[in-house]
Design a protein around this motif. Structure first.
Motif, short mmCIF file in Angstrom:
data_model
loop_
_atom_site.label_atom_id
_atom_site.label_comp_id
_atom_site.label_asym_id
_atom_site.label_seq_id
_atom_site.Cartn_x
_atom_site.Cartn_y
_atom_site.Cartn_z
N ASP A 254 0.83 -1.21 0.00
CA ASP A 254 0.00 0.00 0.00
C ASP A 254 0.86 1.25 0.00
OD1 ASP A 254 -2.28 -1.54 0.00
OD2 ASP A 254 -2.63 -1.37 2.17
N ASP A 258 0.73 4.31 -2.66
CA ASP A 258 0.56 5.69 -2.19
C ASP A 258 1.70 6.58 -2.67
OD1 ASP A 258 -1.77 4.99 -0.92
OD2 ASP A 258 -0.87 4.83 1.08
N ARG A 292 -5.79 -0.95 -8.57
CA ARG A 292 -5.46 -0.27 -7.31
C ARG A 292 -4.65 0.99 -7.58
NH1 ARG A 292 -2.21 -4.36 -4.06
NH2 ARG A 292 -2.09 -2.66 -2.54
#
Length: 406
Positions: A254, A258, A292
């Motif tokens: 993640d 980001d 994603r």
């Protein structure tokens, strides 16, 4: 429309994909005018200006030519046996690159020229109009310079990849000194960017950092192979060193996602997340998490990674279909990633970028007045057919810089 150069009107376009936010990225019942190497006008067919010549495309879809922002086309030899072994269950490792290094070093200049000529022509037939390619299968000063010269004669962008693997006859520390010193000195006048394979079995974080730092000191753009074989520092280093792109991305946290998304929050340009679907399938690695990445706000590109070991295809249409059918991308997202996304990854999305000869060029990957006239016509009424009819050769006509090549 008047001017010193012949103008050509393309009309009867059922659906024109432009990637231009001023018209929503797509125009139905459209037309466009080519003048010289550029697009002179885009709009509704009913408002089209006069031109010297008219070509009716007969209710077919038109879109930008594919921008393939990651290839390795300067090579010799064949790795069919390695592919067969992977299909039988043998895992991929970076060491197979040395097989191609041996074959490339022993090949003649004529052999290398013939191979890249064939591959570029093959790519053009399937709609690719802009190609980046890398060195990286020579790994000596002389062979990397030779590869760069060959690449300059055929590609729109050339990247130095001396940091592909450490050759079998070199120690890692000594080879790193060579890559960041004499080898880079020799190829720098021929390339616009430096790349490195930041993976287990290739270059670790410390070595990759040295390579990127040296490239930055030399004023060369940075790219990076990262997060292909497992979780690692590739994304973090690419963002830190303001790389144009980081490519592969099968293993992302993640925090990695980001970081890629956040890289676009500043006033400077960010780092493009380039996904390589054909390579993921060939190596039996996880497909990159394109959905994603997009949902987080990252800029995504799709490229072929054409090379003899892990992705021996020039078909961007195959990569687009895979992205739609297996990676959660919409058709419009995938086409944008394979055109404008690739252009952004190469720094070619704005006017004034320079080709390997140093000549300023208009923007690619977008259909608007002033952009380079790189176009493809599909034998279909909509770009949706690229995923709806996978593996069907739909490219009917191709223009590169205003010249019809197919």
């Amino acid at each position: 429309m008047t001017g010193a150069q012949e103008s050509v009107l393309l009309d009867g376009i059922s659906e024109l994909t432009t990637n231009d936010e001023t018209n929503g990225g797509r125009v139905a019942d459209a037309a466009l005018v080519i003048e010289g190497d550029r697009i002179a006008w885009v709009g509704a067919a009913g408002s089209a200006p006069a031109a010297d010549r008219k070509i009716a495309v007969g209710g077919r879809a038109v879109l930008p030519g594919w921008v393939d922002s990651h290839t390795h086309m300067v090579f010799a030899g064949d790795r069919t046996a390695e592919f067969e072994a992977r299909m039988a269950g043998q895992p991929y490792s970076a060491g197979g690159i040395n097989v191609t290094v041996k074959d490339t070093r022993s090949a003649s200049d004529e052999d290398l020229e013939a191979n890249i000529t064939r591959l570029v022509a093959e790519a053009r037939r399937s709609g690719t109009t802009t190609i980046e390619t890398k060195t990286g299968y020579g790994l000596t000063v002389a062979d990397e310079v030779r590869a760069a010269h060959v690449a300059c004669r055929h590609a729109d962008a050339v990247t130095f990849l001396g940091a592909h693997v450490v050759p079998e006859d070199q120690d890692p520390a000594g080879y790193l000194e060579l890559v960041t010193g004499p080898m880079l000195d020799a190829v720098a006048p021929l390339v616009s960017a430096v790349d490195a394979f930041c993976e287990t079995g290739a270059f670790d974080e410390a070595a990759t950092r040295r390579i990127l730092e040296t490239a930055r000191e030399r004023g060369l753009a940075r790219r990076l192979h990262g997060n292909q074989l497992g979780h690692g520092p590739g994304v973090r280093l690419a963002v830190e060193y303001e790389a144009l792109s980081v490519d592969h991305l099968g293993f992302l946290t993640d925090d990695d996602i980001d970081a890629l998304a956040s890289s676009w929050a500043s006033e400077t340009r960010g780092t493009v997340a380039t996904v390589l679907p054909a390579c993921d399938l060939s190596t039996k690695m996880p497909l990159a998490p394109a959905r994603r990445l997009l949902d987080a706000g990252a800029v995504v590109a799709i490229a072929s990674n054409c090379n003899p070991g892990t992705s021996f295809t020039t078909s961007m249409a195959f990569c687009v279909a895979t992205a739609v059918l297996q990676m959660g991308m919409s058709v419009r997202e995938a086409i944008r990633a394979a055109t404008l996304g690739g252009a952004i990854a190469l720094g070619m999305h704005t006017d004034g970028w320079r080709d390997p000869r140093g000549v300023p060029q208009p923007a690619v990957g977008i259909v608007r007045a002033g952009a380079r006239a790189d176009l493809q016509v599909l034998d279909a009424p909509s770009v949706t057919h690229l995923a709806y009819r996978p593996a069907v050769p739909l490219t009917r006509a191709v223009w590169k810089a205003g010249v019809r090549e197919i």
